[in-house]
Write a protein that holds these residues in place. Structure first.
Motif, PDB file in Angstrom:
ATOM      1  N   ALA A   1       0.839  -1.286   0.108  1.00 43.71           N
ATOM      2  CA  ALA A   1      -0.033  -0.188   0.059  1.00 43.71           C
ATOM      3  C   ALA A   1       0.949   1.288   0.212  1.00 43.71           C
ATOM      4  CB  ALA A   1      -0.946   0.048   1.282  1.00 43.71           C
ATOM      5  N   LYS A   2       2.092   1.259   0.800  1.00 41.78           N
ATOM      6  CA  LYS A   2       2.867   2.378   0.903  1.00 41.78           C
ATOM      7  C   LYS A   2       3.361   2.510  -0.552  1.00 41.78           C
ATOM      8  CE  LYS A   2       4.763   3.451   4.557  1.00 41.78           C
ATOM      9  NZ  LYS A   2       5.645   3.525   5.583  1.00 41.78           N
ATOM     10  N   VAL A   3       3.925   1.483  -1.247  1.00 38.71           N
ATOM     11  CA  VAL A   3       4.548   1.492  -2.626  1.00 38.71           C
ATOM     12  C   VAL A   3       3.380   2.234  -3.489  1.00 38.71           C
ATOM     13  CG1 VAL A   3       5.389   0.640  -4.437  1.00 38.71           C
ATOM     14  CG2 VAL A   3       6.179  -0.118  -2.304  1.00 38.71           C
ATOM     15  N   ARG A   4       2.176   1.775  -3.478  1.00 36.75           N
ATOM     16  CA  ARG A   4       1.226   2.218  -4.295  1.00 36.75           C
ATOM     17  C   ARG A   4       1.042   3.783  -4.192  1.00 36.75           C
ATOM     18  NH1 ARG A   4       1.806  -0.494  -8.654  1.00 36.75           N
ATOM     19  NH2 ARG A   4       1.135  -2.829  -8.458  1.00 36.75           N
ATOM     20  N   GLN A   5       1.051   3.955  -2.956  1.00 35.63           N
ATOM     21  CA  GLN A   5       0.720   5.459  -2.467  1.00 35.63           C
ATOM     22  C   GLN A   5       1.902   6.430  -2.964  1.00 35.63           C
ATOM     23  OE1 GLN A   5       0.604   6.092   1.651  1.00 35.63           O
ATOM     24  NE2 GLN A   5      -0.521   8.203   1.668  1.00 35.63           N
ATOM     25  N   GLY A   6       3.154   6.037  -2.994  1.00 35.74           N
ATOM     26  CA  GLY A   6       4.247   6.714  -3.404  1.00 35.74           C
ATOM     27  C   GLY A   6       4.111   6.754  -5.029  1.00 35.74           C
ATOM     28  N   GLN A   7       3.756   5.767  -5.442  1.00 36.95           N
ATOM     29  CA  GLN A   7       3.564   5.735  -7.177  1.00 36.95           C
ATOM     30  C   GLN A   7       2.626   7.033  -7.630  1.00 36.95           C
ATOM     31  OE1 GLN A   7       2.442   1.706  -7.996  1.00 36.95           O
ATOM     32  NE2 GLN A   7       4.366   1.699  -9.296  1.00 36.95           N
ATOM     33  N   ALA A   8       1.458   6.966  -6.712  1.00 40.35           N
ATOM     34  CA  ALA A   8       0.579   8.020  -7.098  1.00 40.35           C
ATOM     35  C   ALA A   8       1.030   9.443  -6.957  1.00 40.35           C
ATOM     36  CB  ALA A   8      -0.712   8.035  -6.224  1.00 40.35           C
ATOM     37  N   GLN A   9       2.256   9.484  -6.276  1.00 42.18           N
ATOM     38  CA  GLN A   9       2.898  10.969  -5.944  1.00 42.18           C
ATOM     39  C   GLN A   9       4.084  11.054  -6.634  1.00 42.18           C
ATOM     40  OE1 GLN A   9       3.170  10.815  -1.379  1.00 42.18           O
ATOM     41  NE2 GLN A   9       0.918  10.985  -1.269  1.00 42.18           N
ATOM     42  N   GLY A  10       4.405  10.054  -7.534  1.00 38.47           N
ATOM     43  CA  GLY A  10       5.736  10.304  -8.397  1.00 38.47           C
ATOM     44  C   GLY A  10       6.927   9.467  -7.824  1.00 38.47           C
ATOM     45  N   VAL A  11       6.725   8.898  -6.704  1.00 35.73           N
ATOM     46  CA  VAL A  11       8.072   8.539  -5.926  1.00 35.73           C
ATOM     47  C   VAL A  11       8.800   7.341  -6.628  1.00 35.73           C
ATOM     48  CG1 VAL A  11       8.840   7.397  -3.807  1.00 35.73           C
ATOM     49  CG2 VAL A  11       7.168   9.428  -3.844  1.00 35.73           C
ATOM     50  N   LEU A  12       9.873   7.163  -7.169  1.00 43.86           N
ATOM     51  CA  LEU A  12      10.515   6.419  -7.849  1.00 43.86           C
ATOM     52  C   LEU A  12      11.782   5.730  -7.076  1.00 43.86           C
ATOM     53  CD1 LEU A  12      10.587   7.780 -11.320  1.00 43.86           C
ATOM     54  CD2 LEU A  12       9.120   6.473 -10.584  1.00 43.86           C
ATOM     55  N   GLU A  13      11.977   6.067  -5.902  1.00 43.53           N
ATOM     56  CA  GLU A  13      12.887   5.729  -5.047  1.00 43.53           C
ATOM     57  C   GLU A  13      12.742   5.561  -3.748  1.00 43.53           C
ATOM     58  OE1 GLU A  13      17.129   6.393  -6.144  1.00 43.53           O
ATOM     59  OE2 GLU A  13      17.796   6.994  -4.083  1.00 43.53           O
ATOM     60  N   SER A  14      12.974   4.701  -2.801  1.00 41.42           N
ATOM     61  CA  SER A  14      12.732   4.685  -1.345  1.00 41.42           C
ATOM     62  C   SER A  14      13.916   3.947  -0.676  1.00 41.42           C
ATOM     63  CB  SER A  14      11.336   3.967  -0.971  1.00 41.42           C
ATOM     64  OG  SER A  14      11.008   3.933   0.345  1.00 41.42           O
ATOM     65  N   SER A  15      14.279   4.296   0.447  1.00 40.49           N
ATOM     66  CA  SER A  15      15.108   3.648   1.510  1.00 40.49           C
ATOM     67  C   SER A  15      13.970   2.211   1.935  1.00 40.49           C
ATOM     68  CB  SER A  15      15.696   4.126   2.498  1.00 40.49           C
ATOM     69  OG  SER A  15      14.493   4.490   3.358  1.00 40.49           O
ATOM     70  N   PHE A  16      14.787   1.305   2.213  1.00 38.81           N
ATOM     71  CA  PHE A  16      14.173  -0.094   2.773  1.00 38.81           C
ATOM     72  C   PHE A  16      13.421   0.452   3.897  1.00 38.81           C
ATOM     73  CE2 PHE A  16      13.922  -3.775   5.055  1.00 38.81           C
ATOM     74  CZ  PHE A  16      13.459  -4.751   4.258  1.00 38.81           C
ATOM     75  N   ALA A  17      13.979   0.945   4.688  1.00 39.95           N
ATOM     76  CA  ALA A  17      13.588   1.296   5.929  1.00 39.95           C
ATOM     77  C   ALA A  17      12.246   2.193   5.739  1.00 39.95           C
ATOM     78  CB  ALA A  17      14.441   2.262   6.846  1.00 39.95           C
ATOM     79  N   ASP A  18      11.926   2.994   4.938  1.00 40.62           N
ATOM     80  CA  ASP A  18      10.894   3.918   4.908  1.00 40.62           C
ATOM     81  C   ASP A  18       9.768   3.198   4.108  1.00 40.62           C
ATOM     82  OD1 ASP A  18      12.244   6.098   5.797  1.00 40.62           O
ATOM     83  OD2 ASP A  18      12.635   6.750   3.619  1.00 40.62           O
ATOM     84  N   LEU A  19       9.764   1.888   4.134  1.00 41.00           N
ATOM     85  CA  LEU A  19       8.534   1.069   3.606  1.00 41.00           C
ATOM     86  C   LEU A  19       7.868   0.506   5.079  1.00 41.00           C
ATOM     87  CD1 LEU A  19      10.139  -0.979   0.655  1.00 41.00           C
ATOM     88  CD2 LEU A  19       8.617   0.947   0.672  1.00 41.00           C
ATOM     89  N   PHE A  20       8.548   0.592   6.138  1.00 38.66           N
ATOM     90  CA  PHE A  20       8.148  -0.188   7.308  1.00 38.66           C
ATOM     91  C   PHE A  20       7.960   0.842   8.359  1.00 38.66           C
ATOM     92  CE2 PHE A  20      10.369  -2.966   4.692  1.00 38.66           C
ATOM     93  CZ  PHE A  20       9.474  -4.008   4.424  1.00 38.66           C
ATOM     94  N   HIS A  21       7.235   0.444   9.756  1.00 35.18           N
ATOM     95  CA  HIS A  21       7.233   1.100  10.849  1.00 35.18           C
ATOM     96  C   HIS A  21       8.297   0.964  11.615  1.00 35.18           C
ATOM     97  CE1 HIS A  21       5.547   2.055  14.859  1.00 35.18           C
ATOM     98  NE2 HIS A  21       4.351   2.528  14.098  1.00 35.18           N
ATOM     99  N   ASP A  22       8.575   2.136  12.561  1.00 31.60           N
ATOM    100  CA  ASP A  22       9.834   1.663  13.277  1.00 31.60           C
ATOM    101  C   ASP A  22       9.999   0.599  14.252  1.00 31.60           C
ATOM    102  OD1 ASP A  22      10.751   4.227  12.020  1.00 31.60           O
ATOM    103  OD2 ASP A  22      10.038   5.603  13.479  1.00 31.60           O
ATOM    104  N   ASN A  23       8.647  -0.029  14.522  1.00 35.94           N
ATOM    105  CA  ASN A  23       8.616  -1.133  15.564  1.00 35.94           C
ATOM    106  C   ASN A  23       8.922  -2.479  14.774  1.00 35.94           C
ATOM    107  OD1 ASN A  23       8.236   0.802  17.553  1.00 35.94           O
ATOM    108  ND2 ASN A  23       6.011   0.366  17.644  1.00 35.94           N
ATOM    109  N   VAL A  24       9.226  -2.335  13.438  1.00 34.91           N
ATOM    110  CA  VAL A  24       9.469  -3.668  12.691  1.00 34.91           C
ATOM    111  C   VAL A  24      10.914  -4.156  12.597  1.00 34.91           C
ATOM    112  CG1 VAL A  24       9.092  -4.862  10.369  1.00 34.91           C
ATOM    113  CG2 VAL A  24       7.322  -3.460  11.374  1.00 34.91           C
ATOM    114  N   CYS A  25      11.043  -5.409  12.848  1.00 32.25           N
ATOM    115  CA  CYS A  25      12.278  -6.081  12.633  1.00 32.25           C
ATOM    116  C   CYS A  25      12.024  -7.331  12.026  1.00 32.25           C
ATOM    117  CB  CYS A  25      13.191  -6.142  13.892  1.00 32.25           C
ATOM    118  SG  CYS A  25      12.346  -6.979  15.154  1.00 32.25           S
ATOM    119  N   PHE A  26      13.211  -7.938  11.755  1.00 33.26           N
ATOM    120  CA  PHE A  26      12.962  -9.193  10.987  1.00 33.26           C
ATOM    121  C   PHE A  26      13.883 -10.336  11.304  1.00 33.26           C
ATOM    122  CE2 PHE A  26      12.327  -5.865   8.095  1.00 33.26           C
ATOM    123  CZ  PHE A  26      10.968  -6.061   7.601  1.00 33.26           C
ATOM    124  N   LEU A  27      13.529 -11.535  11.723  1.00 33.58           N
ATOM    125  CA  LEU A  27      14.307 -12.650  12.080  1.00 33.58           C
ATOM    126  C   LEU A  27      14.643 -13.521  10.972  1.00 33.58           C
ATOM    127  CD1 LEU A  27      15.434 -14.898  14.191  1.00 33.58           C
ATOM    128  CD2 LEU A  27      13.114 -15.620  14.342  1.00 33.58           C
TER     129      LEU A  27
END
Length: 384
Positions: free
Chosen positions: A117-143
């Motif tokens: 959803a965040k990617v699609r929202q960015g597309q609608a605003q013309g965003v073509l580049e994002s850092s990986f972290a900006d795709l996620f909430h600050d409370n998210v981590c990965f095992l």
């Protein structure tokens, strides 16, 4: 969107990932700021999202599996924001950079519901580049776990109680914005030592569910304590069934042999087995090797009981005292005791992960976690 829920194809080139969006806006370039190492490209990994409230880029932690002849490294826990920064302590670690690559790759491929959803929202605003972290909430981590260690199947479900005990909540159990499980202790620098649920439990999903509910549904340590205590009740029921079956057999033999003094003794044993304190004692006898966790819980319980002016008993009896206070006197609990009860809750969660790993009882339909391979060579071991 494809039938498997995948919305974007993923490719990697020139140290960046690309999400192929198939839109007029073009593909999204996902940057990391890290010099990723693709050396483990061919190896199989499993990556799952987790939640924790005190994450920052230096909260990268190596994960070890405890309980065998020695602790075995099985993977890493990596905050999303550490995968877009070269300023943290692990940013040049060659082993970390291999895991960073496979973690980003697996997340972008297999967990697109987290960021589509965040990617699609960015597309609608013309965003073509994002850092990986900006795709996620600050409370998210990965095992991220190397499956070379677990050739018989994924261990991740069996690790959940231990992860919760260490302050990590399964993603999906709670919304990141309303995460209520407050970790006790720092998330920086220390290795994470996890334990698999042991083979002595016929229905491990019951314990997993209760611990997940405790971590995800309430900010009240009183409510969290009650949910965690349901795991103790569940295990004591197992102990009771085993104990009663043994006593019942002894009663039958005593009647057949006409040993009525022995029969009276067995009936007294039966009455004692119904006592919750006695079942707690029997429970601990079924959990050889959990002494350290008991000691830390006992200290936390004693500190809480001191706060509410109750003289603490020793061992697991102190937990029963906390339970009785919470059941019968919680309305009189002073505000300052709530913080100490929170410490009890988190030591309780760690204690539960320890006894779930060591619990032994003679039950039908026992199930076992996937076995870990400990003796891989440097060449065979994808995580070295």
């Amino acid at each position: 969107m494809s039938g498997d829920g995948t919305e974007f194809e993923v490719r990697f080139e020139a140290n960046a990932f690309y999400l192929v969006t198939n839109s007029d806006m073009g593909d999204l370039r996902v940057t990391t700021g890290l010099h990723l190492d693709v050396g483990s490209e061919a190896h199989k990994f499993e990556v799952v999202p987790l939640l924790r409230t005190d994450l920052h880029e230096n909260a990268v932690r190596e994960v070890f599996l405890a309980g065998g002849t020695e602790d075995v490294r099985i993977g890493w826990i990596i905050p999303a924001n550490a995968l877009s920064s070269d300023a943290h302590d692990r940013a040049t670690d060659s082993h970390f950079l291999k895991y960073a690559y496979v973690t980003i790759r697996e997340v972008l491929r297999d967990h697109q519901r987290l960021f589509a959803a965040k990617v699609r929202q960015g597309q609608a605003q013309g965003v073509l580049e994002s850092s990986f972290a900006d795709l996620f909430h600050d409370n998210v981590c990965f095992l991220a776990v190397s499956m070379k260690r677990f050739p018989d199947g994924s261990p991740l479900e069996w690790l959940k109680p231990s992860l919760i005990g260490e302050g990590y909540v399964p993603f999906g159990a709670s919304d990141p914005d309303s995460l209520r499980w407050i970790p006790h202790g720092e998330s920086v620098g220390k290795k994470v030592k996890l334990k698999l649920i042991g083979p002595g439990i016929a229905q491990p999903e019951v314990a997993i569910k209760m611990m997940t509910i405790a971590a995800a549904t309430s900010s009240s340590p009183v409510t969290q304590f009650f949910y965690l205590y349901q795991v103790v009740e569940f295990l004591m029921e197992v102990v009771l069934r085993t104990s009663i079956a043994t006593i019942g057999s002894e009663i039958g033999r005593s009647i057949e042999a006409g040993r009525f003094q022995a029969l009276r003794d067995h009936l007294e044993d039966f009455q004692a087995a119904m006592s919750e304190k006695h079942r707690l004692k029997l429970l601990m006898e079924c959990c050889v090797g959990s002494g350290k966790a008991v000691g830390e819980l006992e200290q936390a319980a004693a500190d809480f009981l001191c706060t509410v002016e109750v003289k603490a008993k020793t061992g697991i009896s102190s937990l029963y005292q906390v339970r009785n206070f919470v059941v019968h006197q919680v309305r009189s609990m002073p505000d300052e005791a709530e913080e100490q009860l929170l410490v009890v809750v988190h030591e309780f969660a760690r204690f539960l992960s320890a006894i779930l790993a060591t619990f032994e009882a003679d039950q039908p339909d026992q199930v076992s976690a996937p076995a870990v391979v400990e003796d891989l060579t440097l060449e065979e071991d994808a995580i070295r």
